[in-house]
Scaffold this active site. Sequence first.
Site, short mmCIF file in Angstrom:
data_model
loop_
_atom_site.label_atom_id
_atom_site.label_comp_id
_atom_site.label_asym_id
_atom_site.label_seq_id
_atom_site.Cartn_x
_atom_site.Cartn_y
_atom_site.Cartn_z
N ASP A 110 -8.01 -5.27 0.19
CA ASP A 110 -8.47 -6.02 -0.98
C ASP A 110 -8.09 -7.49 -0.95
O ASP A 110 -8.60 -8.27 -1.74
CB ASP A 110 -7.92 -5.37 -2.26
N HIS B 166 0.85 -1.19 0.00
CA HIS B 166 0.00 0.00 0.00
C HIS B 166 0.88 1.24 0.00
O HIS B 166 1.96 1.22 0.59
CB HIS B 166 -0.89 0.01 1.26
N1 CMC Z 1 4.05 -7.67 -4.74
C1 CMC Z 1 5.39 -7.70 -4.93
N2 CMC Z 1 6.18 -6.62 -4.79
C2 CMC Z 1 5.60 -5.47 -4.45
C3 CMC Z 1 4.21 -5.38 -4.24
C4 CMC Z 1 3.43 -6.55 -4.39
N3 CMC Z 1 2.11 -6.51 -4.19
N4 CMC Z 1 3.88 -4.11 -3.92
C5 CMC Z 1 5.02 -3.42 -3.93
N5 CMC Z 1 6.06 -4.23 -4.25
C6 CMC Z 1 7.48 -3.86 -4.32
C7 CMC Z 1 7.76 -3.06 -5.59
O1 CMC Z 1 8.17 -3.90 -6.64
C8 CMC Z 1 8.83 -2.10 -5.15
O2 CMC Z 1 10.04 -2.82 -5.16
P1 CMC Z 1 11.44 -2.03 -5.47
O3 CMC Z 1 11.60 -1.04 -4.36
O4 CMC Z 1 12.47 -3.14 -5.45
O5 CMC Z 1 11.27 -1.38 -6.81
C9 CMC Z 1 8.49 -1.82 -3.68
O6 CMC Z 1 7.74 -2.95 -3.23
C10 CMC Z 1 7.66 -0.56 -3.48
O7 CMC Z 1 6.54 -0.60 -4.35
P2 CMC Z 1 5.91 0.66 -5.10
O8 CMC Z 1 5.14 0.21 -6.28
O9 CMC Z 1 6.98 1.68 -5.31
O10 CMC Z 1 4.93 1.20 -4.00
P3 CMC Z 1 3.69 2.16 -4.24
O11 CMC Z 1 3.42 2.80 -2.94
O12 CMC Z 1 3.91 3.04 -5.42
O13 CMC Z 1 2.53 1.13 -4.66
C11 CMC Z 1 0.73 -0.38 -4.52
C12 CMC Z 1 1.57 0.66 -3.79
C13 CMC Z 1 -0.54 -0.66 -3.71
C14 CMC Z 1 0.30 0.16 -5.91
C15 CMC Z 1 1.54 -1.67 -4.70
O14 CMC Z 1 1.91 -2.17 -3.43
C16 CMC Z 1 0.81 -2.74 -5.51
O15 CMC Z 1 0.87 -2.73 -6.75
N6 CMC Z 1 0.08 -3.69 -4.82
C17 CMC Z 1 -0.71 -4.67 -5.51
C18 CMC Z 1 -2.05 -4.05 -5.94
C19 CMC Z 1 -2.99 -3.82 -4.77
O16 CMC Z 1 -3.17 -4.65 -3.91
N7 CMC Z 1 -3.62 -2.63 -4.76
C20 CMC Z 1 -4.60 -2.26 -3.73
C21 CMC Z 1 -4.09 -1.17 -2.87
S1 CMC Z 1 -5.18 -0.82 -1.48
C22 CMC Z 1 -6.47 0.07 -2.20
C23 CMC Z 1 -7.08 1.07 -1.25
O17 CMC Z 1 -6.56 1.41 -0.21
O18 CMC Z 1 -8.11 1.60 -1.63
#
Ligand code: CMC
Length: 429
Positions: A363, A305
């Site tokens: 989720d 998240h």
């Molecule tokens: N599985 C594997 N690796 C992950 C995941 C995951 N679900 N989420 C983040 N990472 C890794 C990512 O590859 C990155 O690695 P590195 O630093 O080596 O490049 C690191 O963790 C940080 O990730 P980020 O994408 O920079 O983090 P963000 O804050 O931009 O993204 C997120 C947050 C929710 C988009 C992401 O965690 C994700 O894609 N999760 C899966 C989709 C999901 O479950 N979304 C629902 C979010 S909750 C909705 C709500 O609150 O309404």
Amino acid sequence: MSDTTAHLKANSQDIEFPILKGTYGNPVIDITTLGKQGFYTIDPGFLATASCESKITFIDGGKGILLYRGYPIEQLAEDACFLEICYLLLHGELPNTQQYEKFTNTICQHMPIPKEIHCVLNAFKKDAHPMAMLMSLISALAGYYHGKMDINNPDDRLEAAYHLIAKIPTLAAMCYKHSCGEEIVLPQPELGYAENFMHMLQSTPHRNNNIKPVLAKAFDRIFTLHADHEQNASTSTVRLAGSTGTDPFASIVAGVAALWGPAHGGANEAALNMMREIGDESHINEYVDKAKDKNDPFRLMGFGHRVYKNYDPRAKVMRATCHEVLDEQGCHDDPLFKIALKLEKIALEDQYFIDKKLYPNVDFYSGITLNALGIPPNMFTVLFALARTVGWIAHWHEMLGSKDFRIGRPRQLYTGSAKRDFVKMADRK
Ligand code: CMC
């Protein structure tokens, strides 16, 4: 309240800004006067920019805390019903018995949808996405009520909020029935909010479905968990649209559009699909390895998240709710739930997920829960919109009542062409 200042040295100027402190959260540097000094700031994605001041919801992502008007989400989900949450988010305090009765009566009165709006659905094929139907239905309400409310009058704003909170389950159920090719079921206001929604989904005009209290409680809790989440993409969209002075229903349509995107409202469907694709507990390690592989775009859906760097408090409540729903439905051995539990355990013990502070989010379990409640995946985001409507309209109401409210109008860093003279087509190369 300002108790200290920040200084920026730029082009040999020393510019001073007040630092504001809220009840909780990082202090905020107030740069409102910077434009007059000849500078703007840039922060795509709002990574470090507060877009407003708000008293509604607070998230501490590091500690995994979510508060509505100061109350922890776990306590609200356990002891309050969704309409109490609606009152709390809108009015700032929990209702006493009289206030609650008056509020529920008002909501019940506002549930029916004007007959003229029903035919909007006929413009949609049955396989159209229900989120598209929902946007059109709310737009039709904008047409119906436009000009009847003064958005500068707080009482009129609350009246708009009551219409929306009351009507959104009816609209959501209408979308569902249209998708199924079934006749629309009218609301039965004497039922509770969640019960009434289940009735409109599951009954027919000629046969009332038997509503199980455990399942109604689960719907109510799902609504509570999704009611607000401070300045997320859809809420910020509602605020920005509403800041132009547009119609409240039109502002909510903007929010529904923003929510529809897979990076926001669509992740629970993706998590459910992932569990289905994993298919068997013996394949979990393979998927965890894929999620860790830098060369593979796969991510564990329902994990990680932007704000929570700890267990999402909503996920814990959702996991317990999932247990209750599966037990009630006689599916305690549900293979998807077993996969989810084992996947969570394996990921939480894995160094990759520990180092990156990746925990289950709301989720992770909500798709399995909604599936067990008989909701088809294309309705998941519609249910999210139903629940989030109160959050959106509470933020809209707060914004319009705020003394320093003004139209939202970001600046930009322009990197396009310098000024040049027009070239006639015949002279172009
Ligand atoms: N599985 C594997 N690796 C992950 C995941 C995951 N679900 N989420 C983040 N990472 C890794 C990512 O590859 C990155 O690695 P590195 O630093 O080596 O490049 C690191 O963790 C940080 O990730 P980020 O994408 O920079 O983090 P963000 O804050 O931009 O993204 C997120 C947050 C929710 C988009 C992401 O965690 C994700 O894609 N999760 C899966 C989709 C999901 O479950 N979304 C629902 C979010 S909750 C909705 C709500 O609150 O309404």
